[in-house]
Design a protein around this motif. Sequence first.
Motif, PDB file in Angstrom:
ATOM      1  N   ALA A 142     -54.410  -3.323  20.997  1.00 18.89           N
ATOM      2  CA  ALA A 142     -53.223  -3.181  21.843  1.00 18.89           C
ATOM      3  C   ALA A 142     -52.071  -4.051  21.357  1.00 18.89           C
ATOM      4  N   LEU A 143     -52.203  -4.588  20.118  1.00 18.32           N
ATOM      5  CA  LEU A 143     -51.186  -5.490  19.586  1.00 18.32           C
ATOM      6  C   LEU A 143     -50.617  -5.044  18.245  1.00 18.32           C
ATOM      7  N   PHE A 144     -51.464  -4.475  17.378  1.00 19.08           N
ATOM      8  CA  PHE A 144     -51.040  -4.038  16.046  1.00 19.08           C
ATOM      9  C   PHE A 144     -50.446  -5.205  15.242  1.00 19.08           C
ATOM     10  N   HIS A 145     -51.000  -6.394  15.386  1.00 16.30           N
ATOM     11  CA  HIS A 145     -50.483  -7.579  14.704  1.00 16.30           C
ATOM     12  C   HIS A 145     -51.577  -8.207  13.855  1.00 16.30           C
ATOM     13  N   HIS A 146     -51.199  -8.727  12.691  1.00 15.84           N
ATOM     14  CA  HIS A 146     -52.187  -9.226  11.736  1.00 15.84           C
ATOM     15  C   HIS A 146     -52.819 -10.552  12.150  1.00 15.84           C
ATOM     16  N   ASP A 147     -52.178 -11.285  13.065  1.00 12.74           N
ATOM     17  CA  ASP A 147     -52.711 -12.589  13.474  1.00 12.74           C
ATOM     18  C   ASP A 147     -52.510 -12.787  14.975  1.00 12.74           C
ATOM     19  N   THR A 235     -48.413  -2.484  10.206  1.00 10.82           N
ATOM     20  CA  THR A 235     -49.754  -1.904  10.292  1.00 10.82           C
ATOM     21  C   THR A 235     -49.943  -0.776   9.294  1.00 10.82           C
ATOM     22  N   ALA A 236     -51.072  -0.805   8.606  1.00  3.69           N
ATOM     23  CA  ALA A 236     -51.463   0.320   7.746  1.00  3.69           C
ATOM     24  C   ALA A 236     -52.161   1.364   8.616  1.00  3.69           C
ATOM     25  N   LEU A 237     -51.705   2.611   8.515  1.00  5.81           N
ATOM     26  CA  LEU A 237     -52.268   3.712   9.299  1.00  5.81           C
ATOM     27  C   LEU A 237     -53.002   4.668   8.364  1.00  5.81           C
ATOM     28  N   VAL A 238     -54.209   5.024   8.744  1.00  4.66           N
ATOM     29  CA  VAL A 238     -55.026   5.943   7.950  1.00  4.66           C
ATOM     30  C   VAL A 238     -55.481   7.084   8.848  1.00  4.66           C
ATOM     31  N   ASP A 239     -55.171   8.312   8.460  1.00  5.65           N
ATOM     32  CA  ASP A 239     -55.614   9.506   9.182  1.00  5.65           C
ATOM     33  C   ASP A 239     -56.549  10.288   8.277  1.00  5.65           C
ATOM     34  N   ARG A 324     -42.692  -1.062  14.204  1.00  6.67           N
ATOM     35  CA  ARG A 324     -42.669   0.131  15.054  1.00  6.67           C
ATOM     36  C   ARG A 324     -43.832   0.139  16.042  1.00  6.67           C
ATOM     37  N   THR A 325     -44.372  -1.042  16.327  1.00  5.76           N
ATOM     38  CA  THR A 325     -45.556  -1.091  17.183  1.00  5.76           C
ATOM     39  C   THR A 325     -45.334  -1.971  18.415  1.00  5.76           C
ATOM     40  N   GLY A 326     -44.073  -2.149  18.794  1.00  5.01           N
ATOM     41  CA  GLY A 326     -43.788  -2.904  20.001  1.00  5.01           C
ATOM     42  C   GLY A 326     -43.586  -4.388  19.746  1.00  5.01           C
ATOM     43  N   ALA A 327     -43.104  -5.070  20.777  1.00  2.00           N
ATOM     44  CA  ALA A 327     -42.807  -6.497  20.672  1.00  2.00           C
ATOM     45  C   ALA A 327     -44.074  -7.327  20.719  1.00  2.00           C
TER      46      ALA A 327
END
Length: 387
Positions: A142-147, A235-239, A324-327
Amino acid sequence: MPHITVIGGGFAGLTAAVTAAETGAKVTVYEAHHTLGGRARTAEGRYKTNEGPHALYSGGPHWTWLRQRNLLGPLAPIPALEAARLRLHHKGALRRTPPFAMLKLLRRSSRQAPVDVDFMTWATEQAGEEGARAAAHYSAVALFHHDPGSLSAAFVQERLRRATRLPPEAHYPRGGWASVIDRMAARAWNLGVRMETLARVDALPQDGPVIVATSLDSARRLLKDASLTWASGRTALVDLAVRTRRGDAFAVSDLDSPGWIERFTAQDRGLAPAGEQLVQGQIPIAPHESRADGVARAEHLLDLAFDGWRERVTWRREATANGRTGAVDLPGTSWRDRPGIDRGDGVYLVGDQVAAPGVLSEVSFNSALEAVTLALKVRQRLDLKQA
């Protein structure tokens, strides 16, 4: 009634347009792309993917608002058998249960985390380093953050609680998020909202309040306001589409580093052709890392949870979501410190990186309602003064 201009036809823009039109205001929406939806678009074609994993949290205010207007539509529940196939990557292996220390941080009776301390420091005091690190990495869904551990403890705790609540808050619109956007657009149309696509706006209109419902980067350029910045994720996105095989995991949460892989056809088989499964992954990457680094970590999780997936792939796509994943709120800051909604002179800013509470799309929703409220109150005061 006033005329309100909405720049941006995504979830926030359509929320603002519908809300304003319901009061009787005249509304025009300008969208730069050929379709509405923003980041809530669902790809057309055989594989109905969103820009990263998307879900609606039933505990948020937008859930009630959408349901009251019959805009939710049919939802795709997660079958109990599939939910039991959630796997946790911890200490290099897949496990069915989280480390016991992590569970301490999920108790409803656990202390309220402070705003001015980073999550890792606070959580280590509560549950030890192992539990704190596992909880921080789990919250990345729910964060999409690396740390996540470096962020405000209060900010991470709220998202961790929402992501682990039972029964789960996450729900999936059948057919992807575009189905919700289509219903919102139809309601706006029926309310008389004028919607123009392929209409890029380079200068603010002068006739009435303007609601800017774009990304923060686009708003900064449009409003020529260098202060419109806030931290976000990368974030890296893989589909992937793979041929169906029994035994595939429903989802994999990486507790050794932030990352999430989910088989979305587990709840909505219509997202891919018969006999195929649609798998989506989001792997947060640090500023010094490349997309390839994130993809490599995703492939490692796939190797563990989707036996023989490489030979079963029928379609694949990779992308990077940068800002692009929010604050995300750093220690010492909260949503109140983000760029304000009221920019003055009848201009209002909405989206998922502005000063409004909530998790993920809830920020866009709350800011849209606040912007419309402010815009209409300002106009009412002006009309009264003129009278």
